[in-house]
Design an enzyme around this catalytic site. Structure first.
Site, short mmCIF file in Angstrom:
data_model
loop_
_atom_site.label_atom_id
_atom_site.label_comp_id
_atom_site.label_asym_id
_atom_site.label_seq_id
_atom_site.Cartn_x
_atom_site.Cartn_y
_atom_site.Cartn_z
N ASP A 33 1.02 -1.19 0.49
CA ASP A 33 0.14 -0.39 -0.05
C ASP A 33 0.94 0.98 -0.02
OD1 ASP A 33 -3.49 0.86 0.95
OD2 ASP A 33 -1.49 2.05 1.20
N ILE A 34 0.24 2.46 -0.89
CA ILE A 34 1.13 3.40 -0.90
C ILE A 34 1.34 3.74 -0.11
CG2 ILE A 34 -0.38 4.80 -2.14
CD1 ILE A 34 1.55 6.34 -3.73
N ASN A 91 -12.90 -3.33 1.86
CA ASN A 91 -13.72 -2.42 2.20
C ASN A 91 -15.00 -2.14 1.04
OD1 ASN A 91 -13.14 -0.36 4.54
ND2 ASN A 91 -11.35 -0.11 3.50
N GLN A 98 -14.38 2.99 1.09
CA GLN A 98 -14.00 2.15 0.38
C GLN A 98 -13.47 3.36 -0.98
OE1 GLN A 98 -15.97 -0.80 -2.48
NE2 GLN A 98 -14.25 -1.12 -3.63
N HIS A 104 -10.07 -4.55 -3.21
CA HIS A 104 -8.56 -5.58 -2.62
C HIS A 104 -9.22 -5.98 -1.70
CE1 HIS A 104 -10.05 -1.08 -2.59
NE2 HIS A 104 -9.86 -1.14 -1.15
N HIS A 106 -7.09 -6.10 2.06
CA HIS A 106 -5.48 -5.63 2.66
C HIS A 106 -5.25 -6.48 3.20
CE1 HIS A 106 -6.90 -0.88 2.01
NE2 HIS A 106 -8.22 -1.54 1.76
#
Ligand code: 5GP
Length: 120
Positions: A33-34, A91, A98, A104, A106
């Protein structure tokens, strides 16, 4: 809501935007994740164009569903989280915040995690 093929994860899948990739196979791509919310925070996405878990559950093939969940387990192990533990989360929709309209999952770990759900 229709799938937006220009969402950020579709662009990562097409290689148009870089990501710190962890794992890839025919069904799934995993990357960091960024904006990590834990010491380790990875995202695992299906390669198919699915908006959300509801869309995926209703419309993905059994091979795609198996492929995504196998990838989640594999990535958690690859990240060294199997013994210390981790949390997975997906989410869906506005109440969950979301942000990206491509399913996606996590994976959070690498530290003690807080309560399962923070008070609103
Ligand atoms: P959501 O809130 O939709 O469940 O989570 C979206 C996640 O995608 C967020 O944790 C956010 O930091 C991450 N994210 C958004 N844009 C990018 C990006 O361009 N690259 C990566 N690696 N992660 C992103």
């Amino acid at each position: 809501m229709a799938y937006d093929r220009n969402n950020i994860f579709a662009r990562i899948l097409r290689g148009e935007i870089p990501a710190k990739r962890i794992y890839e196979d025919s069904y799934a791509l995993a990357f960091h994740d960024i904006n990590p919310q834990a010491k380790t925070h990875a995202l695992v996405i299906p390669k198919g164009a699915y908006l959300s878990m509801a869309d995926f559950a209703a419309n993905a093939s059994e091979a795609e569903i198996a492929g995504l969940f196998r990838a989640v387990g594999k990535v958690a192990t690859m990240l060294g989280l199997e013994d210390s533990g981790y949390r997975i989360l997906a989410n869906h929709g506005p109440d969950s915040h979301q942000e990206v309209p491509h399913l996606h999952i996590h994976i959070f770990g690498g530290q003690k995690l807080g309560r399962m759900i923070q008070p609103a």
